[in-house]
Design a protein around this motif. Structure first.
Motif, PDB file in Angstrom:
ATOM      1  N   CYS A   1     -12.261   3.901  -9.040  1.00  0.00           N
ATOM      2  CA  CYS A   1     -12.098   3.469 -10.428  1.00  0.00           C
ATOM      3  C   CYS A   1     -11.951   4.681 -11.341  1.00  0.00           C
ATOM      4  CB  CYS A   1     -13.300   2.638 -10.872  1.00  0.00           C
ATOM      5  SG  CYS A   1     -13.160   2.044 -12.579  1.00  0.00           S
TER       6      CYS A   1
ATOM      7  N   ARG B   1     -13.225   2.564   6.567  1.00  0.00           N
ATOM      8  CA  ARG B   1     -14.003   2.598   5.327  1.00  0.00           C
ATOM      9  C   ARG B   1     -13.147   2.131   4.163  1.00  0.00           C
ATOM     10  NH1 ARG B   1     -17.635   7.148   6.139  1.00  0.00           N
ATOM     11  NH2 ARG B   1     -18.225   7.122   3.936  1.00  0.00           N
ATOM     12  N   ILE B   2     -13.731   1.348   3.302  1.00  0.00           N
ATOM     13  CA  ILE B   2     -13.084   0.902   2.078  1.00  0.00           C
ATOM     14  C   ILE B   2     -13.781   1.599   0.914  1.00  0.00           C
ATOM     15  CG2 ILE B   2     -12.496  -1.038   0.580  1.00  0.00           C
ATOM     16  CD1 ILE B   2     -12.784  -2.864   3.071  1.00  0.00           C
ATOM     17  N   LEU B   3     -13.019   2.399   0.177  1.00  0.00           N
ATOM     18  CA  LEU B   3     -13.542   3.106  -0.983  1.00  0.00           C
ATOM     19  C   LEU B   3     -13.043   2.401  -2.243  1.00  0.00           C
ATOM     20  CD1 LEU B   3     -12.707   6.751   0.183  1.00  0.00           C
ATOM     21  CD2 LEU B   3     -14.811   5.445   0.599  1.00  0.00           C
ATOM     22  N   GLY B   4     -13.958   1.895  -3.038  1.00  0.00           N
ATOM     23  CA  GLY B   4     -13.595   1.238  -4.291  1.00  0.00           C
ATOM     24  C   GLY B   4     -13.462   2.279  -5.381  1.00  0.00           C
TER      25      GLY B   4
ATOM     26  N   THR C   1       0.835  -1.194   0.000  1.00  0.00           N
ATOM     27  CA  THR C   1       0.000   0.000   0.000  1.00  0.00           C
ATOM     28  C   THR C   1       0.875   1.251   0.000  1.00  0.00           C
ATOM     29  OG1 THR C   1      -0.145  -0.033   2.418  1.00  0.00           O
ATOM     30  CG2 THR C   1      -1.972  -1.049   1.195  1.00  0.00           C
TER      31      THR C   1
ATOM     32  N   CYS D   1      -9.741  -0.471  -7.604  1.00  0.00           N
ATOM     33  CA  CYS D   1      -8.609  -0.278  -6.698  1.00  0.00           C
ATOM     34  C   CYS D   1      -9.141   0.244  -5.366  1.00  0.00           C
ATOM     35  CB  CYS D   1      -7.632   0.740  -7.274  1.00  0.00           C
ATOM     36  SG  CYS D   1      -6.795   0.187  -8.756  1.00  0.00           S
ATOM     37  N   ASN D   2      -8.718  -0.364  -4.282  1.00  0.00           N
ATOM     38  CA  ASN D   2      -9.218   0.049  -2.977  1.00  0.00           C
ATOM     39  C   ASN D   2      -8.342   1.111  -2.324  1.00  0.00           C
ATOM     40  OD1 ASN D   2     -11.520  -1.563  -2.883  1.00  0.00           O
ATOM     41  ND2 ASN D   2     -10.360  -3.309  -2.173  1.00  0.00           N
TER      42      ASN D   2
ATOM     43  N   ILE E   1      -8.366   2.911   1.513  1.00  0.00           N
ATOM     44  CA  ILE E   1      -8.999   2.782   2.831  1.00  0.00           C
ATOM     45  C   ILE E   1      -8.722   4.009   3.678  1.00  0.00           C
ATOM     46  CG2 ILE E   1      -9.023   0.268   2.813  1.00  0.00           C
ATOM     47  CD1 ILE E   1      -6.545   0.284   4.610  1.00  0.00           C
TER      48      ILE E   1
ATOM     49  N   CYS F   1     -17.914   2.094  -4.724  1.00  0.00           N
ATOM     50  CA  CYS F   1     -18.515   1.513  -3.530  1.00  0.00           C
ATOM     51  C   CYS F   1     -17.826   2.098  -2.308  1.00  0.00           C
ATOM     52  CB  CYS F   1     -18.426  -0.013  -3.532  1.00  0.00           C
ATOM     53  SG  CYS F   1     -16.760  -0.673  -3.607  1.00  0.00           S
ATOM     54  N   ASP F   2     -18.572   2.150  -1.229  1.00  0.00           N
ATOM     55  CA  ASP F   2     -18.071   2.675   0.044  1.00  0.00           C
ATOM     56  C   ASP F   2     -18.547   1.695   1.113  1.00  0.00           C
ATOM     57  OD1 ASP F   2     -17.611   4.007   2.448  1.00  0.00           O
ATOM     58  OD2 ASP F   2     -18.465   5.906   1.769  1.00  0.00           O
TER      59      ASP F   2
ATOM     60  N   VAL G   1     -15.773   6.871  -6.928  1.00  0.00           N
ATOM     61  CA  VAL G   1     -15.880   5.872  -5.868  1.00  0.00           C
ATOM     62  C   VAL G   1     -17.112   5.036  -6.176  1.00  0.00           C
ATOM     63  CG1 VAL G   1     -16.208   5.481  -3.395  1.00  0.00           C
ATOM     64  CG2 VAL G   1     -14.684   7.310  -4.175  1.00  0.00           C
TER      65      VAL G   1
END
Length: 130
Positions: free
Chosen positions: A58, A53-56, A4, A79-80, A82, A33-34, A31
């Motif tokens: 793109c 929080r995981i932010l997807g 990371t 790509c994540n 966090i 997905c959250d 983003v």
């Protein structure tokens, strides 16, 4: 081996999430997905967990370019990024290192995409640290 890109950020957790999303948008990432891990663990496991929080993230142009080179790459997308409370009570922001992520694919045609995405993630983290 680090996988990371990391930064510790000043500010309230929710503000850092919003600033992260804005910095990603400035680099043309949406983003998709959250995922609120703290809320999910509370609901599904009835346990407390730090704010996480995981932010997807793109970038559609990079995703298209990469998928044209490697169709199954979608299994590694988005790509994540966090945002999380650190053990010291600060707020950490980490993004997956695209070079490490794409190294599992072993397709040199993706190296340029990984380099571009890494540069953008580094600018996001620099912006948050400023």
């Amino acid at each position: 081996m680090p996988y990371t890109l990391d930064e510790t950020v000043d500010g309230a957790f929710d503000d850092v999430v919003a600033r992260t999303e804005a910095a990603l948008a400035d680099e043309e990432f949406g983003v998709l997905c959250d995922i609120d891990i703290q809320a999910a663990f509370a609901e599904k496991l009835d346990v407390e967990f730090r704010q996480y929080r995981i932010l997807g993230a793109c970038n559609p142009a990079f995703a298209k370019q990469a998928l044209e080179e490697e169709l199954r790459l979608g299994a590694l997308l988005p790509c994540n990024v966090i945002v999380y409370e650190t053990d010291g009570g600060n707020v950490g922001v980490s993004a997956v290192d695209p070079g490490k992520l794409l190294s599992v694919v072993d397709n040199p045609e993706l190296d340029a995409v990984a380099d571009d995405v890494r540069e953008r993630f580094e600018r996001v983290l620099d912006e948050l640290a400023a």
